[in-house]
Write an enzyme that holds these catalytic residues in place. Structure first.
Site, mmCIF file in Angstrom:
data_model
loop_
_atom_site.group_PDB
_atom_site.id
_atom_site.type_symbol
_atom_site.label_atom_id
_atom_site.label_comp_id
_atom_site.label_asym_id
_atom_site.label_seq_id
_atom_site.Cartn_x
_atom_site.Cartn_y
_atom_site.Cartn_z
ATOM 1 N N HIS A 1 5.359 -3.540 -11.034
ATOM 2 C CA HIS A 1 5.294 -2.078 -11.031
ATOM 3 C C HIS A 1 6.391 -1.518 -11.922
ATOM 4 O O HIS A 1 7.564 -1.562 -11.574
ATOM 5 C CB HIS A 1 5.441 -1.559 -9.601
ATOM 6 N N HIS B 1 1.815 3.614 -12.267
ATOM 7 C CA HIS B 1 2.276 2.959 -11.041
ATOM 8 C C HIS B 1 2.426 1.444 -11.210
ATOM 9 O O HIS B 1 3.357 0.840 -10.705
ATOM 10 C CB HIS B 1 1.297 3.247 -9.896
ATOM 11 N N ILE C 1 2.543 10.977 -7.502
ATOM 12 C CA ILE C 1 1.529 9.989 -7.910
ATOM 13 C C ILE C 1 1.542 8.801 -6.952
ATOM 14 O O ILE C 1 2.612 8.325 -6.552
ATOM 15 C CB ILE C 1 1.832 9.480 -9.342
ATOM 16 N N GLU D 1 7.041 2.773 19.064
ATOM 17 C CA GLU D 1 7.188 1.314 19.096
ATOM 18 C C GLU D 1 7.477 0.759 17.705
ATOM 19 O O GLU D 1 8.333 -0.121 17.534
ATOM 20 C CB GLU D 1 5.913 0.656 19.650
ATOM 21 N N ARG E 1 9.833 -9.103 34.695
ATOM 22 C CA ARG E 1 10.521 -7.962 34.049
ATOM 23 C C ARG E 1 11.762 -7.586 34.855
ATOM 24 O O ARG E 1 12.791 -7.209 34.291
ATOM 25 C CB ARG E 1 9.583 -6.769 33.872
ATOM 26 N N HIS F 1 -4.494 -1.320 28.373
ATOM 27 C CA HIS F 1 -3.090 -1.707 28.523
ATOM 28 C C HIS F 1 -2.911 -3.200 28.778
ATOM 29 O O HIS F 1 -1.779 -3.672 28.849
ATOM 30 C CB HIS F 1 -2.451 -0.930 29.684
HETATM 31 C C1 LIG Z 1 1.757 -0.593 4.170
HETATM 32 C C2 LIG Z 1 1.351 -0.654 2.734
HETATM 33 N N1 LIG Z 1 0.148 -0.195 2.374
HETATM 34 C C3 LIG Z 1 -0.267 -0.297 1.100
HETATM 35 C C4 LIG Z 1 0.534 -0.851 0.157
HETATM 36 C C5 LIG Z 1 0.040 -1.007 -1.273
HETATM 37 N N2 LIG Z 1 0.762 -0.052 -2.141
HETATM 38 C C6 LIG Z 1 1.827 -0.420 -2.854
HETATM 39 S S1 LIG Z 1 2.514 0.847 -3.682
HETATM 40 C C7 LIG Z 1 1.334 1.909 -3.141
HETATM 41 C C8 LIG Z 1 1.364 3.363 -3.553
HETATM 42 C C9 LIG Z 1 2.675 3.932 -3.310
HETATM 43 O O1 LIG Z 1 2.784 5.202 -3.833
HETATM 44 P P1 LIG Z 1 4.230 5.739 -4.096
HETATM 45 O O2 LIG Z 1 5.099 5.404 -2.972
HETATM 46 O O3 LIG Z 1 4.106 7.165 -4.458
HETATM 47 O O4 LIG Z 1 4.733 4.877 -5.313
HETATM 48 P P2 LIG Z 1 4.629 5.233 -6.849
HETATM 49 O O5 LIG Z 1 3.190 5.104 -7.239
HETATM 50 O O6 LIG Z 1 5.116 6.615 -7.018
HETATM 51 O O7 LIG Z 1 5.478 4.202 -7.490
HETATM 52 C C10 LIG Z 1 0.451 1.274 -2.292
HETATM 53 C C11 LIG Z 1 -0.692 1.933 -1.658
HETATM 54 C C12 LIG Z 1 1.783 -1.320 0.564
HETATM 55 N N3 LIG Z 1 2.638 -1.900 -0.267
HETATM 56 N N4 LIG Z 1 2.182 -1.191 1.855
HETATM 57 MG MG LIG Z 2 4.629 8.322 -5.972
#
Ligand SMILES: Cc1ncc(C[n+]2csc(CCOP(=O)(O)OP(=O)(O)O)c2C)c(N)n1
Ligand SMILES: [Mg+2]
Length: 671
Positions: free
Chosen positions: A35, A265, A194, A414, A360, A476
């Site tokens: 990235h 991204h 984005i 949690e 518990r 539960h």
């Molecule tokens: C729990 C989780 N869900 C999905 C992803 C896959 N994922 C990685 S980055 C991303 C988008 C993140 O967007 P943002 O935080 O705005 O990052 P940017 O594109 O601005 O770098 C996703 C969906 C992940 N890493 N973790």
């Molecule tokens: Mg972003």
């Protein structure tokens, strides 16, 4: 500001931050994955943070009073790797950066704790880092209150993206931090609008500023590319008496053709576009090359914290020898010698008294004995304190009014609790444990998995561990949760049968340094099964012979927790019919699997019918039922193969066939 204005107005800063941008581009291009856009967009914020605010010493990455830097937006891992390389962390060589995402390199796809000295926590599952950070900040508050600001006095900084803030866990973290007025916690939001699918507005219109404020945070905003504005925002955030969020307006993949688009991204590897971006930056150098003056400025940034670190060492050395030893002990996760004697005394008394009690409640009894001895424990529960039996009288309650309190009311959070406990454990100096219902392991699971992956000894106190909780019903009643916990690598799962086994399980959990534990504990009262005191911790063997066959052994019954007494009753019935029956208590499958082969053969020899009894699904049992070589003979399982139901628990055990009678029938059918 356009890039030319940025370059012109702060030329030195621009080139220093461009070193991060170009390393990110080069590293990702070499890996052909990763990235690029996030590190490019946040390079200016990171440059100001590291050079003007973050207290760190690249030559001593683990110094206990450093500020913590957490990259919650873990996909932007090249940002942290570039920063560590530039500032001169010994392990982060240029070679490592060039080998981004390759086998054997420490520069994994997402930052991993334990691989890279300067990585405080494993991130990548979005939202975890910001929630870990709450635990880091709590640990700092707690230790500062107990040890004084001379010894613990630092900030926790987080870079979080749109994704981190959209994840549900962030709400739990924000709520917890706001309530606890964690003023040393500063979140830098990479507000680039984005995500992967496109603009944030495709899926979210939340007013993040209002949202943080609503939970008691102070919020600051800045142009995330203007070093003066960033510096001012950070200075204000540090002075604020509340946790602070800085909304940094940034351009993802700044200066690249993909700027401000979701293309920015991911991996930007097009050679011509990379070349054009570097030209826009005014960066004429070959891939991975950082001009000496820029590198040496960054190394100066990495070295500037050395004096603060040395001053801290001097202050620590001024403490009494005993206090210094205690400080070293809590940060190295050693337990005081007194712990094992405390546990043994409790076991001895329990074997004599043979109390009938829920495990518990047994756990609470153990904590009453242990917490005064192990003063680094920080307990808590996700709003089930009275049910999880996690609070002992000596702890006090952690909060803005009492930072020395060692009990945290996590609220109905949690996931946030588990992530905060990870943060506390990673911070060091404290040993967190926290409770909820076993069924809500699901709600905490992503963070429990990370405890295991990171290798940190968080203790999960999971009560109401089966249909034995009764009337609350199948919503539960955990059925598959033991199997899921056992399926997780590097996790110890304990399901003790009585007070003695509960004490043994706690002793093992509290002496772990690199493994989390799950204690599965009953709501209902259980008869004592260990009525003869043993000096040895039998639970440490994983499984052991609880009751030997009186006549020629034909049957081995294995059971855990609440079903051990069913096994003992079935044994009496079988023996009465002339069928010699051994009962094996198996409080921890993992520890039994780790025990030596001779012990496993001794406990589970071939030639007998084997029946396992556990009020959960069969998955995980076949190794012990069918024999480790899969040819030991006849076996069956008494347990659950469906969800439970709402009724008094005695009726449920009957209806679902988890009884001594059903066990006897199954054994006889196989003989
Ligand atoms: C729990 C989780 N869900 C999905 C992803 C896959 N994922 C990685 S980055 C991303 C988008 C993140 O967007 P943002 O935080 O705005 O990052 P940017 O594109 O601005 O770098 C996703 C969906 C992940 N890493 N973790
Ligand atoms: Mg972003």
């Amino acid at each position: 500001m356009d890039i030319q204005t940025l370059r012109d107005s702060h030329p030195d800063h621009w080139m220093r931050s461009s070193a991060i941008r170009t390393l990110a581009l080069d590293g990702v291009a070499a890996a052909n994955s990763g990235h690029s856009g996030m590190p490019m967009g946040m390079a200016d914020v990171a440059t100001v943070l590291f050079s003007k605010h973050l207290k760190f010493d690249a030559s001593a990455p683990r110094w206990p009073d450093r500020d913590r830097f957490i990259l919650s937006a873990g996909h932007g891992s090249m940002l942290i790797y570039a920063l560590m390389y530039l500032t001169g962390y010994a392990d982060m060589t240029l070679e490592q950066v060039k080998n981004f995402r390759q086998w054997g390199a420490i520069t994994a796809g997402h930052p991993e704790f334990g691989h890279v000295a300067g990585v405080e926590t494993t991130t990548g599952p979005l939202g975890q880092g910001i929630a870990n950070a709450v635990g880091f900040a709590m640990a700092e508050e707690s230790l500062r209150a107990r040890w004084g600001a001379k010894v613990q006095d630092h900030f926790t900084y987080v870079i979080a993206g749109d994704g981190c803030l959209m994840e549900g866990i962030s709400q739990e973290a924000i709520g917890l931090a706001g309530k606890h007025q964690l003023s040393r916690l500063i979140v830098l939001w990479d507000n680039n609008g984005i995500t992967i699918d496109g603009k944030v507005s495709l899926s979210d219109i939340t007013d993040q500023v209002a949202r943080f404020k609503a939970s008691g945070w102070d919020v600051f905003e800045c142009d995330g590319h203007d070093p003066v504005a960033i510096d001012q925002a950070l200075t204000a955030a540090k002075a604020s008496p509340h946790p602070a969020m800085i909304a940094c307006k940034t351009h993802i993949a700044i200066g690249h053709a993909a700027q401000d688009t979701s293309k920015g991204h991911g991996a930007l590897t097009d050679a011509a576009q990379m070349k054009a971006a570097k030209e826009t930056y005014g960066w004429p150098y070959p891939a991975f090359e950082i001009p000496a003056e820029i590198k040496s400025w960054w190394e100066g940034v990495g070295a500037k914290g050395a004096s603060a670190r040395q001053e801290w060492e001097t202050r620590l050395a001024a403490l009494s020898t005993a206090k210094q030893a205690e400080f070293a002990r809590i940060f190295s996760l050693d337990v005081p010698n007194k712990l094992s004697a405390t546990i043994r005394a409790l076991k001895k008394q329990a074997a004599e008294d043979a109390p009938k009690m829920a495990t518990r409640a047994a756990s609470e009894k153990v904590l009453q004995a242990v917490n005064p001895v192990l003063t680094e424990t920080i307990g808590g529960s996700a709003d089930l304190t009275g049910s999880n039996n996690t609070k002992t009288a000596d702890l006090g309650v952690f909060g803005p009014e009492d930072r020395k309190g060692r009990y945290v009311y996590y609220g109905i959070r949690e996931h946030g609790m588990a992530a905060a406990m990870n943060g506390m454990a990673l911070h060091g100096g404290v040993r967190p444990y926290g409770g909820t219902f076993m069924c809500f392991t699901d709600y905490a699971r992503p963070s429990m998995r990370l405890s295991a992956l990171m290798g940190i000894p968080v203790v999960y106190v999971m009560t109401h561990d089966s249909i034995g909780l009764g009337e609350d019903g199948p919503t539960h009643q955990p059925v598959e949760h033991l199997a899921i916990s056992r399926a997780t690598p590097n996790t110890l799962v304990f399901r003790p049968a009585d007070l003695v086994e509960t004490a043994e399980a706690w002793e093992i959990a509290l002496t772990q340094k690199t493994t989390p534990s799950v204690l599965a504990l009953s709501r209902q009262n259980l008869a004592a099964v260990r009525k003869t005191h043993t000096y040895q911790n039998m639970t440490a063997k994983g499984a052991y012979i609880l009751a030997e066959a009186k006549q020629k052994r034909q049957v081995i019954l294995m059971a855990t927790g609440s079903e051990v007494e069913i096994a003992l009753k079935a044994r009496d019935m079988l023996e009465a019919e002339g069928i010699g029956t051994r009962v094996v208590s198996m409080p921890s499958m993992e520890l039994f699997a780790q025990s030596d082969e001779a012990w496993r053969k001794k406990v589970l020899p071939g030639g007998s019918v084997r029946i396992a009894i556990e009020a959960g699904v069969r998955m995980g049992w076949d190794r012990w039922l069918l024999g480790e070589r899969g040819r030991d003979g006849k076996a069956d399982f008494v347990g659950m193969s469906s969800f439970g139901a709402s009724a008094p628990y005695e009726r449920l055990y009957k209806e679902f066939g988890i009884t001594a009678e059903a066990t006897v029938a199954k054994a006889k059918a196989l003989l």
